[in-house]
Enzyme design. Structure first.
Site, PDB file in Angstrom:
ATOM      1  CG  HIS A 170      19.034   2.674  -0.111  1.00 21.78           C
ATOM      2  ND1 HIS A 170      17.746   2.203  -0.014  1.00 21.78           N
ATOM      3  CD2 HIS A 170      18.960   3.749  -0.932  1.00 21.78           C
ATOM      4  CE1 HIS A 170      16.940   2.952  -0.746  1.00 21.78           C
ATOM      5  NE2 HIS A 170      17.653   3.889  -1.316  1.00 21.78           N
ATOM      6  CB  THR A 204      -0.933   0.004   1.224  1.00 14.83           C
ATOM      7  OG1 THR A 204      -0.139  -0.141   2.419  1.00 14.83           O
ATOM      8  CG2 THR A 204      -1.949  -1.113   1.146  1.00 14.83           C
ATOM      9  N   GLY A 205       2.045   1.179  -0.580  1.00 16.87           N
ATOM     10  CA  GLY A 205       2.913   2.339  -0.682  1.00 16.87           C
ATOM     11  C   GLY A 205       2.677   3.094  -1.970  1.00 16.87           C
ATOM     12  N   PRO A 206       3.375   4.223  -2.169  1.00 14.97           N
ATOM     13  CG  PRO A 206       4.453   6.254  -1.727  1.00 14.97           C
ATOM     14  CD  PRO A 206       4.302   4.859  -1.204  1.00 14.97           C
ATOM     15  NE  ARG A 260       3.166  -3.753   7.044  1.00 16.57           N
ATOM     16  CZ  ARG A 260       3.362  -3.045   8.144  1.00 16.57           C
ATOM     17  NH1 ARG A 260       2.759  -3.403   9.270  1.00 16.57           N
ATOM     18  NH2 ARG A 260       4.160  -1.988   8.141  1.00 16.57           N
TER      19      ARG A 260
END
Length: 429
Positions: free
Chosen positions: A218, A12-14, A36
């Site tokens: 990262h 459900t992220g961008p 989730r």
């Protein structure tokens, strides 16, 4: 059932919103979104309920107009265990360390019907883990690894909703499949082509997985004292991931560590008989370009042939050139889009009431532990990677000790991920 006719997106992220809009527009498929149950996901689900499941994508730069659009999600499932219906394709748009967790929460009946599972941003060995799990439950779907998500997509107002903005788009994506001459890779390549992105097919999934820029940038950006303080110790101060010190962590020392880690990963890939990358060329040609006035073609192409100090200098120029989006249009005051203004997310209270660690650096910790495990299996030295992990593990142990008695998530425990490392290393011949 036709390939990519009914596509379930996990996450459900961008990036999930942008993926849904792109696939709906290009492939005219049914789209389901599942996630989730969490505090952040709840904001997303609430927004979709209020808008009638409307998803919207805006773009920062008109050159990326093909990313813009809107559509309605055909199905929304709150909780992976609540997914129902027949789906031919599953797209895992979640953190790498959550792949197996999500697969295990989905009903077996859903997984066994899948013809294809697409990993959007895997790490080395992710395909082995997912395909191994599917075999264990007698599911026969193909597993495709994408090198990475294809853009830089953020919430439009910095809060989860159905509206996102894509600020940059990668030029090239690498794909690798468990199937030879994959029809699904052909479909994905067509979709990427419609978005203006070149899709390059690799011989194996792990080769595609080595072409993820997060592996190379990262850890040095997040696993240093400045960044770890920004995540854990400075709740009221905003610091930025991609800015120069003191606004962000980028210094000559960070650039030196980034270069050293790249060379260690090259040694690991050499031991795996996988061709390595020219780091600067990969950054500019496959990810986010800079103007030729900032970096010449000659310097980019010959980056891996010049001396260490010269390489550090060129990497520093690259990050300085992306403090703003060099291809955006300036406003009336002459200001370009502040491309580097990506704030560090802070440690937060999750839905269970426990202090938790944000996706970056928690996911990067998992990625780097897997790489360290592979290096040890191959008996390849990686002192810079070891140092990054020591810094991170020391910090989370300090935070856990200082907050003794308070509810903390499992992310604050030093982990080895033995099961995942062993499964991946057992497949290395």
């Amino acid at each position: 059932m036709r390939n990519f006719k009914r596509v379930l997106i996990a996450g459900t992220g961008p990036s999930s919103v942008q993926l849904a809009i792109s696939l709906k527009k290009i492939l005219n498929c049914d789209i389901g979104i599942s996630g989730r149950r969490s505090a952040r996901a709840q904001h997303f689900f609430t927004s979709l309920r209020q808008s009638g499941r409307l998803l919207r994508a805006s773009v920062q730069n008109d050159n990326h107009h093909r990313m813009a659009g809107e559509c309605s999600a055909d199905y929304v499932f709150e909780g992976y265990e609540n997914v129902e219906g027949s789906w031919d394709t599953l797209i895992l748009s979640v953190t790498t360390d959550a792949y197996l967790e999500v697969m295990k929460q989905l009903p077996d009946s859903v997984v066994k019907q899948l013809a294809c599972v697409v990993l959007i941003s895997p790490t080395l060995g992710s395909n082995t883990l997912v395909s191994g799990y599917m075999k264990s439950i007698h599911a026969n779907g193909e597993v495709v690894s994408c090198s990475t998500y294809y853009g830089d997509t953020r919430w439009i107002h910095d809060a989860p909703s159905g509206h996102v903005i894509t600020a940059a788009v990668k030029k090239r994506i690498y794909l690798g499949s468990t199937c030879y001459q994959s029809v699904n890779i052909d479909i994905l390549s067509h979709a990427f082509d419609r978005l203006g992105i070149v899709a390059a097919e690799m011989e194996t999934p792990v080769e595609a997985e080595t072409r993820n820029i997060s592996l190379y940038v990262h850890p040095p950006l997040f696993m240093n004292d400045f960044s770890l303080r920004a995540v854990f110790d400075e709740p009221d101060r905003i610091k930025y991931v991609y800015k120069m010190y003191p606004e962000g962590p980028i210094t000559q020392h960070l650039i030196r560590d980034m270069l050293a880690q790249w060379k260690e990963i090259l040694n690991i890939l050499k031991a795996l008989n996988i061709k390595g990358i020219n780091l600067l060329q990969f950054m500019t040609d496959d990810n986010y370009p800079v103007r030729s006035e900032s970096l010449s073609r000659h310097d980019i192409d010959n980056f891996d042939r010049v001396g260490t100090i010269h390489q550090e200098y060129l990497l520093y120029i690259r990050y300085a050139s992306l403090l703003i989006d060099p291809f955006s249009e300036p406003d009336e005051a002459g200001k370009y889009f502040d491309f580097s203004a990506v704030p560090f997310r802070k440690s937060f209270i999750n839905r269970d009431g426990r202090l938790d660690i944000p996706r970056m650096p928690k996911e990067d910790y998992y990625r780097l532990k897997i790489i360290q495990g592979i290096a040890r299996h191959l008996k390849v030295g990686c002192p810079t990677i070891d140092r990054f992990l020591r810094a991170y593990e020391t910090k989370i142990a300090e935070v856990a000790e200082s907050l003794k008695g308070r509810p903390l998530s499992q992310a604050f425990a030093v982990q080895q991920f033995h099961e995942d490392v062993n499964i991946i290393c057992s497949s290395i011949h």
